[in-house]
Design an enzyme around this catalytic site. Structure first.
Site, PDB file in Angstrom:
ATOM      1  N   HIS A  33      48.007  25.400  49.160  1.00  0.00           N
ATOM      2  CA  HIS A  33      47.821  25.406  47.716  1.00  0.00           C
ATOM      3  C   HIS A  33      49.115  25.088  46.976  1.00  0.00           C
ATOM      4  O   HIS A  33      49.080  24.650  45.826  1.00  0.00           O
ATOM      5  CB  HIS A  33      47.267  26.752  47.275  1.00  0.00           C
ATOM      6  CG  HIS A  33      45.808  26.907  47.545  1.00  0.00           C
ATOM      7  ND1 HIS A  33      44.959  27.606  46.717  1.00  0.00           N
ATOM      8  CD2 HIS A  33      45.037  26.439  48.561  1.00  0.00           C
ATOM      9  CE1 HIS A  33      43.731  27.561  47.212  1.00  0.00           C
ATOM     10  NE2 HIS A  33      43.759  26.874  48.336  1.00  0.00           N
ATOM     11  N   HIS A  36      40.152  24.870  57.681  1.00  0.00           N
ATOM     12  CA  HIS A  36      39.042  25.817  57.780  1.00  0.00           C
ATOM     13  C   HIS A  36      38.782  26.275  59.211  1.00  0.00           C
ATOM     14  O   HIS A  36      37.850  27.046  59.448  1.00  0.00           O
ATOM     15  CB  HIS A  36      37.779  25.201  57.172  1.00  0.00           C
ATOM     16  CG  HIS A  36      37.861  25.047  55.687  1.00  0.00           C
ATOM     17  ND1 HIS A  36      36.850  24.512  54.920  1.00  0.00           N
ATOM     18  CD2 HIS A  36      38.857  25.363  54.813  1.00  0.00           C
ATOM     19  CE1 HIS A  36      37.213  24.500  53.652  1.00  0.00           C
ATOM     20  NE2 HIS A  36      38.435  25.001  53.563  1.00  0.00           N
TER      21      HIS A  36
END
Length: 720
Positions: free
Chosen positions: A78, A245
């Site tokens: 992020h 993920h």
């Protein structure tokens, strides 16, 4: 509360974004050399310290599965993933994730906890290790600790100590909303420039789907648009999503738990921590979606890819009240391998998928990549390693800026490689010889200035791309940009190439000159001539050492976003249909000045000087405001402020104006908003007053040369 000027007058031109370029904001002082300090680190020791805190679960925020590794990966992702190619802004450099607005974005919920876990490492190494490098390095250490082989790490990210107010995040006034104005023609997957994230306050796209609905087709469109604006192709996109993920889980255990305000709105006793809630009672609340993606959330494997492709998935509302996906049948839900509960290993959790995950499976091109990864796990590993390396280094610029022992030998085309000089550089005598050759050529003074400016002014300090080094102005796409006047540019380049060839071929030693150096030298000589004609004997600094990049070293597609849609420095208005969120021409000029790392003074001097030199698009007299173009005088400011003239717009858009003599009514010149703003804006007019004064011309020449030289050398990282 006292209102700011911007609150009193919302349309006031924002010049304060240039102030950071003139101010020293680093608390370590002007002489601080972060690169020198970083090189003192024992990187292995730093990584060991990171792994120690990563596996030391804290009672105030317990680690999932006994490791903060997945949280660190999310934190690094992020931090770096805000980067966008359209203006080169955001990204991991500066560590602005710890400053507003990013510190309080909904998509960064609980990353404040990750940074607090890392705080002992930062305090131990102090000035030798920036938060920017630490955050990214922690992501690498986390991946490596869970069995993944990263491609490398390069340090050198200096920390910011103030939010970058120049970043345009979107038109919305509330978090996690999507204003139709964000998209061209209100069409999903068609963001306006310079945006990359499709929802205010999210890094990329809404994990539930566009507008919070499980729309697979719309989600795939948004993913492709967003990742394309990060310069990622389909394989890199799938690799990043699938690789990221593979680890950890998302948190949305309860949709009724009261969560406190974000860090910037939290009460003082929280000391910068936000989103307070009783996690012991309700479980952790982050995204509002609950569950892991596979049964091995702390191990590198292909479990995510296998689950996504092997099962059919259906949407449903999870315990956090958000859309998420589960295996479509009870039999599949019973058979899918369960993951241990993140806090209680005696219990288990069923894997889930996000709308953005399932969208990859239902998009034909993305699915093809997924199937390739399933068939060849080694290819998946390599693709994620390279894409992750690109993600965390994309905003760092050329490889030569990267520091430390883990910088890979390979140089990537996205790093805009420039060859080393395999010859001796020109000295004072050779430079004088080349200056004479330039002066003897048929290149006009204005042509030389415009060619040098076209070459150097592509530089963006945001991601260290562009600039004169490499002479990419002679390559696609830059040679074809309308703002560069391709036919005239080609003539100038042909002349410079002839001078270069004649000089290099005539040498019986190893001294050579590059086209990149020659273009800059030609501009410098033109400025010296123009100053001399105004009665000022000056020398414009010239540092040889630029080399010429090849077409093979240039990713033409990724250079296209550097093309100006309008350019206040050359008085280029563009085509008027800009498809972006900037409100006015003058706002575009200020934005460009910020990317060039210019102060208000430097921007003002450059515009006035370039107008005096006649360096306008199409050689028009718009904004030149002098009867003696080509001379470095202060006529632009003198005549702009002269009340003997009046100004009237030529059309309703008020982009072009007539400048008329008040007494006779005769038109003297034309000017644009780029010009008139230096008289209409009070702060710019205060600068114009200085240069318009009877003793202001010498000051203008001095400031112009300093700013010109700064632009010409902005990308000379070899001189740092």
């Amino acid at each position: 509360m006292t209102w700011s000027n911007q609150e009193w007058w919302p349309d006031l031109l924002r010049l304060d974004i240039l102030d950071d370029n003139a101010a020293e904001l680093n608390p370590y002082g002007e002489e601080f050399d972060y690169a020198e300090e970083f090189q003192k680190l024992d990187l292995d020791e730093v990584k060991a310290d990171i792994e120690d805190v990563m596996t030391d679960s804290q009672e105030w925020w317990p680690a999932d599965y006994g490791t903060y590794g997945p949280l660190f990966i999310r934190m690094a992702w992020h931090s770096a993933g805000t980067y966008r190619t359209l203006d080169g802004r955001a990204g991991a450099a500066g560590a602005r994730q710890r400053l507003p607005p990013e510190s309080s974005w909904p998509d960064n919920v609980n990353l404040d906890k990750a940074r607090r876990v890392l705080q002992p490492v930062k305090l131990k190494y102090g000035r030798k290790l920036s938060w920017g490098d630490l955050i990214v390095l922690a992501g690498n250490v986390a991946l490596e600790s869970m069995g993944f082989e990263t491609y490398g790490f390069g340090g050198g990210r200096e920390d910011a100590y103030k939010s970058n107010e120049a970043v345009e995040w979107g038109p919305e006034t509330e978090w996690e909303t999507t204003d139709p104005e964000r998209f061209e023609d209100e069409e999903v997957g068609n963001l306006k420039d310079p945006l990359a994230n499709t929802v205010m306050g999210l890094i990329y796209v809404n994990p539930e789907g566009p507008y919070g609905e499980p729309d697979l087709e719309g989600s795939a469109k948004n993913i492709r648009e967003e990742f394309d604006r990060m310069a990622m192709d389909d394989e890199e996109t799938v690799a990043l999503i699938a690789g990221g993920h593979t680890f950890g889980k998302v948190h949305g255990a309860d949709d009724e738990t009261e969560v406190g305000p974000e860090p910037e709105a939290a009460p003082m006793d929280q000391q910068g921590l936000g989103w307070d809630h009783d996690f012991e009672k309700a479980g952790m609340i982050t995204s509002g979606i609950e569950g892991p993606w596979n049964d091995t959330p702390t191990m590198w494997d292909s479990g995510y890819v296998d689950n996504l492709l092997e099962y059919e998935w259906e949407p449903h509302k999870g315990p956090g009240g958000a859309w998420q996906w589960r295996p479509a049948s009870e039999e599949e839900r019973a058979n899918i391998e369960k993951a241990p509960d993140a806090q209680n290993f005696d219990e288990s959790e069923e894997p889930m998928m996000l709308t953005t995950d399932v969208a990859l499976k239902h998009d034909e091109d993305y699915r093809e990549v997924l199937e390739t990864f399933k068939e060849d796990p080694r290819k998946f590993q390599q693709a994620f390693a390279r894409a992750w390396y690109k993600l965390i280094h994309r905003d760092m610029g050329p490889k030569q800026r990267l520091l430390g022992p883990e910088v890979p030998d390979e140089e990537f085309v996205w790093q805009d490689p420039i060859p080393d000089a395999d010859y001796e550089l020109v000295g004072a005598d050779e430079t004088a010889e080349l200056e004479d050759a330039i002066l003897d050529s048929d290149l006009s003074r204005t042509q030389r200035v415009k060619t040098a400016w076209a070459s150097a002014s592509t530089y963006r300090d945001s991601d260290k791309r562009g600039g004169a080094n490499g002479a990419r102005v002679r390559l696609a796409p830059q040679k074809n940009w309308e703002v560069n006047e391709p036919a005239k540019l080609a003539d100038a380049l042909d002349t410079y190439e002839d001078i270069q060839a004649e000089f290099n071929d005539s040498r019986d030693d190893d001294v050579r000159v590059s086209l990149a150096d020659l273009i800059v030298l030609g501009g410098n000589v033109a400025v010296e001539q123009a100053a001399a004609d105004a009665g000022h004997d000056v020398d414009v600094p010239f540092e040889p050492g630029r080399t010429d990049a090849s077409a093979e070293q240039t990713d033409a597609d990724s250079f296209e976003p550097l093309k100006p849609k309008a350019d206040g420095f050359r008085n280029y208005l563009g085509e008027g249909d800009y498809n972006d969120l900037y409100d006015s021409l003058e706002e575009r000029m200020v934005d460009k000045a910020e990317l060039l790392n210019l102060s208000v003074t430097e921007m003002t001097a450059l515009v006035g000087g370039l107008r005096a030199l006649g360096a306008t698009y199409g050689d028009t007299d718009r904004g030149v405001l002098t009867d003696d173009p080509g001379t470095l005088n202060n006529d632009f400011f003198v005549n702009l402020l002269d009340m003997d003239y009046e100004w009237e717009p030529l059309s309703e858009d008020e982009e072009v104006f007539e400048v008329r003599d008040r007494a006779t009514g005769e038109q003297e010149w034309e000017a644009t908003r780029f010009d008139l703003v230096f008289g209409s804006n009070s702060r710019l007019r205060a600068h114009a007053d200085v240069y318009a004064a009877d003793d202001g011309e010498e000051k203008l020449v001095e400031d112009f040369i300093a700013a010109w030289s700064a632009v010409m050398q902005a990308d000379r990282f070899d001189l740092e």
